[in-house]
Design a protein around this motif. Structure first.
Motif, short mmCIF file in Angstrom:
data_model
loop_
_atom_site.label_atom_id
_atom_site.label_comp_id
_atom_site.label_asym_id
_atom_site.label_seq_id
_atom_site.Cartn_x
_atom_site.Cartn_y
_atom_site.Cartn_z
N ILE A 73 -20.87 -1.28 -8.18
CA ILE A 73 -19.57 -1.58 -8.80
C ILE A 73 -18.55 -0.52 -8.41
O ILE A 73 -17.42 -0.84 -8.03
CB ILE A 73 -19.70 -1.70 -10.33
CG1 ILE A 73 -20.49 -2.95 -10.69
CG2 ILE A 73 -18.32 -1.71 -10.98
CD1 ILE A 73 -20.88 -3.04 -12.16
N ARG A 74 -18.95 0.74 -8.50
CA ARG A 74 -18.02 1.83 -8.13
C ARG A 74 -17.64 1.76 -6.66
O ARG A 74 -16.49 2.01 -6.29
CB ARG A 74 -18.62 3.18 -8.49
CG ARG A 74 -18.69 3.39 -10.00
CD ARG A 74 -19.19 4.78 -10.35
NE ARG A 74 -19.37 4.91 -11.77
CZ ARG A 74 -18.42 5.16 -12.66
NH1 ARG A 74 -17.17 5.30 -12.24
NH2 ARG A 74 -18.69 5.26 -13.94
N ALA A 75 -18.59 1.40 -5.80
CA ALA A 75 -18.29 1.26 -4.37
C ALA A 75 -17.30 0.12 -4.15
O ALA A 75 -16.37 0.24 -3.34
CB ALA A 75 -19.58 1.01 -3.58
N TRP A 76 -17.48 -0.99 -4.88
CA TRP A 76 -16.56 -2.12 -4.76
C TRP A 76 -15.16 -1.70 -5.21
O TRP A 76 -14.16 -2.02 -4.56
CB TRP A 76 -17.04 -3.31 -5.59
CG TRP A 76 -16.11 -4.47 -5.47
CD1 TRP A 76 -16.11 -5.43 -4.53
CD2 TRP A 76 -15.00 -4.77 -6.33
NE1 TRP A 76 -15.07 -6.32 -4.74
CE2 TRP A 76 -14.37 -5.92 -5.84
CE3 TRP A 76 -14.48 -4.16 -7.47
CZ2 TRP A 76 -13.26 -6.48 -6.44
CZ3 TRP A 76 -13.36 -4.71 -8.07
CH2 TRP A 76 -12.77 -5.87 -7.55
N SER A 102 -13.53 0.45 -2.59
CA SER A 102 -13.13 -0.38 -1.46
C SER A 102 -11.87 -1.18 -1.80
O SER A 102 -10.94 -1.27 -1.00
CB SER A 102 -14.27 -1.32 -1.08
OG SER A 102 -13.87 -2.24 -0.11
N TRP A 103 -11.84 -1.77 -2.99
CA TRP A 103 -10.69 -2.57 -3.43
C TRP A 103 -9.43 -1.71 -3.49
O TRP A 103 -8.37 -2.11 -3.05
CB TRP A 103 -10.96 -3.21 -4.79
CG TRP A 103 -9.78 -3.98 -5.28
CD1 TRP A 103 -8.80 -3.53 -6.12
CD2 TRP A 103 -9.41 -5.32 -4.96
NE1 TRP A 103 -7.86 -4.50 -6.34
CE2 TRP A 103 -8.22 -5.62 -5.63
CE3 TRP A 103 -10.00 -6.29 -4.15
CZ2 TRP A 103 -7.60 -6.86 -5.52
CZ3 TRP A 103 -9.37 -7.52 -4.07
CH2 TRP A 103 -8.19 -7.78 -4.74
N ASN A 104 -9.58 -0.51 -4.03
CA ASN A 104 -8.42 0.37 -4.21
C ASN A 104 -7.84 0.85 -2.88
O ASN A 104 -6.67 1.22 -2.83
CB ASN A 104 -8.78 1.55 -5.11
CG ASN A 104 -8.87 1.13 -6.56
OD1 ASN A 104 -8.29 0.13 -6.97
ND2 ASN A 104 -9.60 1.91 -7.34
N LYS A 105 -8.64 0.83 -1.83
CA LYS A 105 -8.12 1.23 -0.51
C LYS A 105 -7.19 0.17 0.07
O LYS A 105 -6.31 0.48 0.85
CB LYS A 105 -9.27 1.48 0.45
CG LYS A 105 -10.02 2.75 0.13
CD LYS A 105 -11.19 2.94 1.07
CE LYS A 105 -11.98 4.17 0.63
NZ LYS A 105 -13.27 4.25 1.30
N ASP A 106 -7.39 -1.10 -0.31
CA ASP A 106 -6.56 -2.19 0.20
C ASP A 106 -6.37 -3.24 -0.90
O ASP A 106 -6.85 -4.37 -0.79
CB ASP A 106 -7.23 -2.83 1.42
CG ASP A 106 -6.35 -3.89 2.07
OD1 ASP A 106 -5.11 -3.81 1.95
OD2 ASP A 106 -6.92 -4.81 2.68
N PRO A 107 -5.67 -2.87 -1.99
CA PRO A 107 -5.52 -3.80 -3.11
C PRO A 107 -4.62 -4.99 -2.77
O PRO A 107 -3.73 -4.89 -1.93
CB PRO A 107 -4.89 -2.95 -4.21
CG PRO A 107 -4.15 -1.88 -3.46
CD PRO A 107 -4.96 -1.63 -2.21
N LYS A 108 -4.92 -6.10 -3.42
CA LYS A 108 -4.11 -7.30 -3.24
C LYS A 108 -3.66 -7.76 -4.63
O LYS A 108 -4.48 -7.85 -5.54
CB LYS A 108 -4.92 -8.39 -2.55
CG LYS A 108 -5.29 -8.00 -1.13
CD LYS A 108 -6.36 -8.90 -0.57
CE LYS A 108 -6.81 -8.45 0.78
NZ LYS A 108 -7.46 -7.15 0.82
#
Length: 54
Positions: free
Chosen positions: A15-18, A21-27
């Motif tokens: 979950i923390r890895a996800w 990853s999400w925070n590096k390229d949020p949509k």
């Protein structure tokens, strides 16, 4: 990242890895329906489950 987690720690790490990853390229989340459409859909669902006889 889908699959079976053998421990809570493994799940938390994924979950923390996800999140990282999400925070590096949020949509941004984009609503596709109006509030009235969402509320009508919810009301329709509530009517169906209320009238189901269960």
């Amino acid at each position: 990242m889908r699959g079976v987690h053998k421990s809570v720690q493994a799940l938390e790490e994924d979950i923390r890895a996800w999140i990282d990853s999400w925070n590096k390229d949020p949509k941004p989340f984009i609503w596709t329906k109006t509030a009235d459409q969402i509320l009508e859909s919810l009301a329709s669902y509530c009517r169906r489950i209320t009238d189901s006889g269960h």
